[in-house]
Design a protein around this motif. Structure first.
Motif, PDB file in Angstrom:
ATOM      1  N   ILE A 156       0.835  -1.204   0.000  1.00 37.41           N
ATOM      2  CA  ILE A 156       0.000   0.000   0.000  1.00 37.41           C
ATOM      3  C   ILE A 156       0.871   1.256   0.000  1.00 37.41           C
ATOM      4  O   ILE A 156       0.648   2.185  -0.786  1.00 37.41           O
ATOM      5  N   LEU A 157       1.876   1.292   0.863  1.00 34.94           N
ATOM      6  CA  LEU A 157       2.765   2.455   0.915  1.00 34.94           C
ATOM      7  C   LEU A 157       3.524   2.642  -0.394  1.00 34.94           C
ATOM      8  O   LEU A 157       3.706   3.771  -0.855  1.00 34.94           O
ATOM      9  N   HIS A 158       3.953   1.553  -0.991  1.00 37.74           N
ATOM     10  CA  HIS A 158       4.675   1.637  -2.265  1.00 37.74           C
ATOM     11  C   HIS A 158       3.784   2.278  -3.327  1.00 37.74           C
ATOM     12  O   HIS A 158       4.222   3.151  -4.087  1.00 37.74           O
ATOM     13  N   LEU A 159       2.524   1.867  -3.374  1.00 39.52           N
ATOM     14  CA  LEU A 159       1.583   2.452  -4.324  1.00 39.52           C
ATOM     15  C   LEU A 159       1.373   3.937  -4.047  1.00 39.52           C
ATOM     16  O   LEU A 159       1.330   4.753  -4.980  1.00 39.52           O
ATOM     17  N   LEU A 160       1.255   4.310  -2.773  1.00 36.50           N
ATOM     18  CA  LEU A 160       1.037   5.720  -2.419  1.00 36.50           C
ATOM     19  C   LEU A 160       2.270   6.578  -2.668  1.00 36.50           C
ATOM     20  O   LEU A 160       2.145   7.769  -2.961  1.00 36.50           O
ATOM     21  N   LEU A 161       3.446   5.980  -2.542  1.00 33.50           N
ATOM     22  CA  LEU A 161       4.671   6.724  -2.845  1.00 33.50           C
ATOM     23  C   LEU A 161       4.836   6.901  -4.357  1.00 33.50           C
ATOM     24  O   LEU A 161       5.342   7.921  -4.817  1.00 33.50           O
ATOM     25  N   GLU A 162       4.409   5.892  -5.130  1.00 31.34           N
ATOM     26  CA  GLU A 162       4.488   5.992  -6.587  1.00 31.34           C
ATOM     27  C   GLU A 162       3.540   7.053  -7.130  1.00 31.34           C
ATOM     28  O   GLU A 162       3.881   7.801  -8.037  1.00 31.34           O
ATOM     29  N   ARG A 163       2.306   7.051  -6.580  1.00 30.06           N
ATOM     30  CA  ARG A 163       1.305   8.025  -7.013  1.00 30.06           C
ATOM     31  C   ARG A 163       0.403   8.343  -5.843  1.00 30.06           C
ATOM     32  O   ARG A 163      -0.322   7.487  -5.351  1.00 30.06           O
ATOM     33  N   PRO A 164       0.434   9.582  -5.373  1.00 30.67           N
ATOM     34  CA  PRO A 164      -0.414   9.969  -4.245  1.00 30.67           C
ATOM     35  C   PRO A 164      -1.882  10.092  -4.660  1.00 30.67           C
ATOM     36  O   PRO A 164      -2.228   9.944  -5.826  1.00 30.67           O
ATOM     37  N   GLU A 165      -2.705  10.403  -3.661  1.00 24.15           N
ATOM     38  CA  GLU A 165      -4.133  10.651  -3.849  1.00 24.15           C
ATOM     39  C   GLU A 165      -4.845   9.463  -4.489  1.00 24.15           C
ATOM     40  O   GLU A 165      -5.505   9.588  -5.510  1.00 24.15           O
ATOM     41  N   ARG A 166      -4.725   8.321  -3.830  1.00 23.16           N
ATOM     42  CA  ARG A 166      -5.425   7.114  -4.294  1.00 23.16           C
ATOM     43  C   ARG A 166      -6.612   6.833  -3.390  1.00 23.16           C
ATOM     44  O   ARG A 166      -6.591   7.130  -2.201  1.00 23.16           O
ATOM     45  N   THR A 167      -7.618   6.199  -3.961  1.00 27.90           N
ATOM     46  CA  THR A 167      -8.809   5.829  -3.204  1.00 27.90           C
ATOM     47  C   THR A 167      -8.648   4.406  -2.671  1.00 27.90           C
ATOM     48  O   THR A 167      -7.769   3.653  -3.110  1.00 27.90           O
ATOM     49  N   VAL A 168      -9.538   4.039  -1.739  1.00 30.71           N
ATOM     50  CA  VAL A 168      -9.539   2.676  -1.211  1.00 30.71           C
ATOM     51  C   VAL A 168      -9.776   1.688  -2.344  1.00 30.71           C
ATOM     52  O   VAL A 168      -9.107   0.656  -2.437  1.00 30.71           O
TER      53      VAL A 168
END
Length: 198
Positions: A17-29
């Protein structure tokens, strides 16, 4: 000090989850569910733990059309809004660090803001189960042995951990940034290289 033994990178799901958020912020559940294959309730639980730790922030989407606004999640860091939790933890670490330095004075070549950043980072690392050793002259933090070294996906885990450490430094407001993690000659050892940004 944080929760002893808790680490944002101790769970493979949180790392993803953190890797995805670091790659691209502002993601939904729902975006995180689709990318990880996890159930929405599991993703929400991980996100809550990450927000409680000050590693992720949530913001409500600004909508100009009808409909319910979505909640967008972003990892804390240089390009993201800082977490109020992380800011509070940084202030508390600076107060403890100042008290310690009054009791056991030591000379430092770093500016006060940088020293307070190190207070926050060391506090966060200790709370996650690490035993950090800081070298102010070389601007390094030795994490030997690294309790995460035996875990799988070390490249991704180190990338995420670097982003988390940089988020802690950013929340503490000063010139230091986490630049890279480099392995030592032993597989269980790693060193975090910091840099002074102008």
């Amino acid at each position: 000090m944080g929760n002893a033994g808790y680490s944002a990178i101790s769970s493979d799901s949180r790392v993803r989850i953190l890797h995805l958020l670091l790659e691209r912020p502002e993601r939904t559940v729902s975006e995180l569910c689709e990318a990880t294959g996890l159930h929405a309730n599991t993703v929400r639980e991980h996100l809550q733990r990450l927000m409680d730790g000050g590693y992720v922030v949530a913001a409500t989407e600004h909508r100009t059309t009808r409909g319910r606004p979505r909640v967008l999640y972003t990892a804390t860091g240089e390009d993201a809004a800082s977490s109020p939790v992380a800011q509070r933890k940084a202030r508390e670490a600076a107060i403890r660090g100042d008290l310690f330095r009054r009791l056991w004075p030591a000379t430092s070549t770093l500016a006060e803001e940088a020293v307070h950043q190190l207070d926050a980072l060391v506090d966060d690392l200790e709370g996650a189960g690490f035993t950090p050793v800081v070298d102010e002259q070389a601007l390094t933090i030795d994490l030997s042995p690294c309790p995460q070294a035996a875990a799988g996906g070390r490249d991704v885990r180190c990338t995420v951990h670097l982003g988390l450490m940089d988020g802690v430094l950013t929340s503490a407001c000063g010139p230091l940034r986490a630049q890279r993690i480099r392995p030592s000659e032993r597989p269980a050892d790693c060193v975090v290289q910091l840099a002074v940004m102008e």
